[in-house]
Design a protein around this motif. Structure first.
Motif, PDB file in Angstrom:
ATOM      1  N   VAL A   1       0.864  -1.174   0.000  1.00 53.71           N
ATOM      2  CA  VAL A   1       0.000   0.000   0.000  1.00 53.71           C
ATOM      3  C   VAL A   1       0.907   1.234   0.000  1.00 53.71           C
ATOM      4  O   VAL A   1       1.783   1.341   0.862  1.00 53.71           O
ATOM      5  CB  VAL A   1      -0.909   0.029   1.241  1.00 53.71           C
ATOM      6  CG1 VAL A   1      -1.738   1.305   1.279  1.00 53.71           C
ATOM      7  CG2 VAL A   1      -1.801  -1.201   1.272  1.00 53.71           C
TER       8      VAL A   1
ATOM      9  N   SER B   1       2.935  -1.674   4.579  1.00 53.64           N
ATOM     10  CA  SER B   1       1.572  -1.460   4.109  1.00 53.64           C
ATOM     11  C   SER B   1       0.669  -1.020   5.256  1.00 53.64           C
ATOM     12  O   SER B   1      -0.160  -0.114   5.099  1.00 53.64           O
ATOM     13  CB  SER B   1       1.025  -2.732   3.456  1.00 53.64           C
ATOM     14  OG  SER B   1       1.709  -2.972   2.238  1.00 53.64           O
TER      15      SER B   1
ATOM     16  N   THR C   1      -4.325   1.251  -5.877  1.00 54.44           N
ATOM     17  CA  THR C   1      -4.420   0.663  -4.547  1.00 54.44           C
ATOM     18  C   THR C   1      -5.164   1.594  -3.595  1.00 54.44           C
ATOM     19  O   THR C   1      -6.044   1.156  -2.845  1.00 54.44           O
ATOM     20  CB  THR C   1      -3.009   0.355  -4.007  1.00 54.44           C
ATOM     21  OG1 THR C   1      -2.384  -0.597  -4.878  1.00 54.44           O
ATOM     22  CG2 THR C   1      -3.052  -0.199  -2.589  1.00 54.44           C
ATOM     23  N   SER C   2      -4.818   2.871  -3.650  1.00 55.74           N
ATOM     24  CA  SER C   2      -5.492   3.837  -2.782  1.00 55.74           C
ATOM     25  C   SER C   2      -6.979   3.910  -3.098  1.00 55.74           C
ATOM     26  O   SER C   2      -7.815   4.055  -2.194  1.00 55.74           O
ATOM     27  CB  SER C   2      -4.847   5.218  -2.945  1.00 55.74           C
ATOM     28  OG  SER C   2      -3.450   5.131  -2.669  1.00 55.74           O
TER      29      SER C   2
END
Lengths: 216, 216, 216, 216
Positions: free
Chosen positions: C75, C170, C87-88
């Motif tokens: 992340v 992450s 991913t965000s």
């Protein structure tokens, strides 16, 4: 106690899927095949290699091909010595019990067994020379083929040639079986030699006129 | 002169159709399989019978199963005597060279080889007793299985039992190969026994807890 | 013109098998999921690696896990710069739209992305340093983790440590997202760190008390 | 201090159950996958949505699919600007390191990301227009797809069309990556577009001849 383990779950699921679709759609034919017995038109002898799917290439349905698969699609010579000969048993059953009309021997490119034989004959795989090597002793069947290779060619070419020799050897050995020879001579059985290139999906067949392999 | 004949035209046509469709659509995978070699997860030992299509049942793709097919899916015991043992060679190659994680032995209903063994053992197929009968000598592998049949059962039941004994015998014989036993004990290989009913498309597997076959 | 090709036939067959069995048996649930929308309890962030099947490990059913998979289960930190952050976006959707109660980050052994990062940092993969290397730039996210490795340990240990650092990184980066931090602080969301050993099937989890990974 | 919490107990229990059964029965294969590395035939790009289980639909086993999952199964265009691009990194790794033979993009019905894009474009989701909205910025990738929608159709139809446009967009963007284009042109990689209807379990694929989606 049995050494068996349960079937991996992904295969269980795929089986149930097959049964609910492909099988279900063909149930009447499967049932008739079970009740009346198989009546295949041809026997196919091909390699165990996971990349060679003869039923896919020829769109074969259930009941169409009687298939024997062994390392390098080899047939040993006729040797009725009372010992166990799995390939000879398969040929005998196909010709005398099922009375198939064709025997198709199909070799293929990148054959691990043929490569092993080549390595063994050129001194690069001493372990295959051991008496206890099943693969080595099985590939001994191809030693006469190795002797026929062009000594002037490079190794890659010679290995490819040896794959073709494996097909020729099997066809020649098939003719050493009295019941095969008899059926061929009476025109009740015909023999065919093929070679499949895995990468290109191409098929060559042994041309009886020239004894060379030509594109199908 | 070669005994070969040209490939029947209907197979030539099907091949060209396959190459223009299935092969063409999977060319990238076939090429990679050719270049990098096969890496099958499992070896399957099944019968030559034309009605048994293990790749169809399990939706297997090219490269997935290393397949040996012989009469009655039999594995002989370990016998490193320097003679040709095609089945043992296939098992050796799968376990030691390809390092498969599973060996699946699949028997089936209406097996002609098993029926032949039963007829031979009950005096109804004297020709299979001949030293020169390859099928008879091959089916000798199943004689211990015949001895275990329930003598009180009727013939049809006993033949069905014998089909299951063929699977058990192969699994037991597999364990006589040192490299199989070693891989099983090290949890690098697992063995599985299956039986396919052709008419009903059903699959049973050998349950290690009870040593009986149960529905998958 | 579309660059697409037809789906390989073995996948077509498996799909039809799935639809006739697994899907058919669960049709009512699928239909309800479609009509009412998903309501997953947890988001899982794991690697693309083909050997990591989080749904299998946790016996997850349809509708249970919202799953994002990327290289090395990373992340990135909160960076609302108007650029595309896949991913965000997944984290934002899970937390603010789906309001999941858990985010589970799962690393694994033999991770190719982590190995690549290690090689890059130790000068053994200069190609990953190229500005044009997407894998290299993505693995830059793990550079702080590399700095925390024990310099006295051997390479294999350091790579294993780096896999754990990927999970820690992450989790730390997740806390940089205001909506994650807020939900965690309000006890509406909990974060979890896991590491899966592929060969042994074992799972370790990040123990918040010690910040070490312990067997589950 | 780590923000992590212990794993919920119901997941701990399921994990132990999985390890004692599924894992135990497949230990040999997992170990081999760990030792020899993965060699997946295909990469799959699908949505994070909890209702989409591509491994279930295709009966995929461990090691078979390299899977990237993001919101709305989108692939951004090639943009080697040195920033973090998680999807591009996954595609790069799959094509150049793993050399997969197929990339399958699978969209699905009732996709929340696609719906969000539609709402944003029709003025019904102003929050997604914010620069700080990760979901909004990610869905910007689908703006060209929105432009191609039939303006005369009703909203429900247009949303469904937009789901198909997401697949088309990803395929088109994949071709903007030089290493993808090169592999496709050399017939070493093929691309496939699918759409899964969750309620009906049906699958459509993009037909290259017509550029329309047809039932598989």
């Amino acid at each position: 106690m049995s050494p068996a383990k349960p079937l991996p779950q992904y295969l269980v699921q795929r089986y149930h899927g097959w049964r609910a679709t492909t099988f279900s759609e063909n149930h009447s034919w499967y049932r008739r095949l079970a009740e009346e017995g198989q009546r295949p038109r041809a026997m196919v002898i091909s390699c165990c290699d996971s990349r060679v799917h003869v039923t896919s290439i020829f769109g074969a349905e259930q009941g169409e091909f009687f298939i024997h698969r062994n390392i390098a699609n080899l047939v040993p010579p006729y040797e009725p010595d009372g010992n166990q000969h799995g390939t000879s048993a398969a040929v005998e059953y196909a010709v005398t019990a099922l009375r198939v009309a064709h025997i198709i021997v199909m070799g293929h490119s990148k054959c691990g067994g043929v490569q092993g034989c080549f390595d063994m004959c050129t001194g690069n795989a001493p372990e295959l020379n051991e008496k206890t090597s099943f693969v080595g002793r099985w590939m001994d069947l191809l030693l006469p083929g190795f002797e026929r290779l062009d000594p002037a060619a490079d190794d890659a070419s010679r290995v490819s040639q040896l794959e073709l020799e494996a097909v020729r050897t099997s066809l020649d050995n098939l003719m050493s079986f009295p019941f095969v020879k008899d059926a061929v001579e009476k025109d009740r059985l015909s023999l065919h030699g093929l070679h499949n290139d895995i990468a290109e999906g191409s098929l060559r067949m042994l041309d009886p006129k020239t004894d060379e392999f030509v594109a199908v």
